[in-house]
Enzyme design. Sequence first.
Site, mmCIF file in Angstrom:
data_model
loop_
_atom_site.group_PDB
_atom_site.id
_atom_site.type_symbol
_atom_site.label_atom_id
_atom_site.label_comp_id
_atom_site.label_asym_id
_atom_site.label_seq_id
_atom_site.Cartn_x
_atom_site.Cartn_y
_atom_site.Cartn_z
ATOM 1 N NE ARG A 168 -3.455 -2.650 2.868
ATOM 2 C CZ ARG A 168 -2.850 -3.216 2.705
ATOM 3 N NH1 ARG A 168 -1.402 -4.131 3.110
ATOM 4 N NH2 ARG A 168 -3.431 -4.850 2.805
ATOM 5 C CG HIS A 286 -5.856 0.624 -3.874
ATOM 6 N ND1 HIS A 286 -5.118 0.069 -2.068
ATOM 7 C CD2 HIS A 286 -6.870 -0.959 -3.798
ATOM 8 C CE1 HIS A 286 -5.581 -0.925 -1.186
ATOM 9 N NE2 HIS A 286 -6.490 -1.229 -2.299
ATOM 10 N NE ARG A 289 -2.781 -3.418 -1.704
ATOM 11 C CZ ARG A 289 -3.293 -4.654 -1.291
ATOM 12 N NH1 ARG A 289 -1.920 -4.404 -1.129
ATOM 13 N NH2 ARG A 289 -3.849 -4.659 -0.213
ATOM 14 C CD1 TRP A 312 -6.686 -7.506 -0.224
ATOM 15 C CD2 TRP A 312 -5.328 -8.798 -1.385
ATOM 16 N NE1 TRP A 312 -6.671 -6.703 -1.518
ATOM 17 C CE2 TRP A 312 -5.849 -6.822 -1.846
ATOM 18 C CE3 TRP A 312 -4.890 -8.966 -2.087
ATOM 19 C CZ2 TRP A 312 -4.938 -6.270 -3.063
ATOM 20 C CZ3 TRP A 312 -4.192 -9.158 -3.391
ATOM 21 C CH2 TRP A 312 -4.350 -7.751 -3.825
ATOM 22 C CE1 TYR A 321 -9.483 -4.272 -5.424
ATOM 23 C CE2 TYR A 321 -8.175 -5.354 -4.240
ATOM 24 C CZ TYR A 321 -8.756 -4.150 -3.690
ATOM 25 O OH TYR A 321 -8.608 -3.387 -2.417
#
Length: 342
Positions: A168, A286, A289, A312, A321
Amino acid sequence: MTELLPAAGLTLADEILLAERLNEFVQDREAFSDNTWKQLLSVMRTGSRWASEHGRSFLPMSRADLRDYLLWLQASGRASSTVSTHAALISMLHRNAGLVPPNISPLVFRAVKKINRTAVISGERAGQAIPFRIGDLLRLDAQWSGSGRLQQVRDLAFLHVAYATLLRVSELGRLRVRDISRTADGRIVLDVAWTKTIVMTGGLIKALSDLSSQRLTEWITLSGLIAEPDAFLFGPVHRSNRATVALLNPLSTRALEDIFARAWREAGPGKDARPNKNRYRGWSGHSTRVGAAIDMALKKYSTAQIMQEGTWKKPETVMRYIRHVDAHAGAMVDLMDKYASS
């Protein structure tokens, strides 16, 4: 076990005890991430203002007041995910204050369910950062590698590390030069002290590819940071084309987000990308990722492997995602295609 105070009708002794517990809560704020704490303060400001304007109590908050507050948030245009965040943080505040959380009431449960159902039926969809894919990284690499502008050298190294590690933005900003070590073949290994979901003394190890190792090495060499082990890995670059050795404070989230904005202007799909929720109009913190998760899914890496790389905890997050990856290859599509071709 700490005795919970009632949600209403506090005595003077109760109020004194409540103040003491809140003071202890603030003293232990390091138990929570900076982002969680900022969100909590934001919820407290919004909730307190609503309670004051409507003649209600914010702390403690009754179940009826919480229900009305959550419905007011929805009516004010907040997304259902935002409403759920408010409910969860109000519950957390009450628990840490030694109060009975109003969220346990069926009245609140039904309100949240109503809000979520109404949002879905009305067409609300979760927003998602525009993916920054491996092709985007390599395109930028071709354009920025060998640049005489130190800012571009730093930005390219940052994007390589961001994509390769799936860290992150805040986690990338905390990296220091001393976190770098090398394998026998010269590739870089990063020692990540902690992440949003992994807080333990062993930390987390992230290895870089040959190309990413090369770009990061170029940055710390040209910037002179290679001789500054305590400096943050990605520090400011002055307009005189010299790097600033940052020892106390990492680059701000805004400054790191600006790296994605510059990359978007250089190599983004531009008008071909459809913004969603009036928020994602270019690459953001983001994006690497999301893009890395999609690329891994396309190469048939398992959900468990993707979760491990991105730290995660819930498979539902990863599935959100990669939900469009191989959507055409579901079990029923396969079944019907087989019957149609037989």
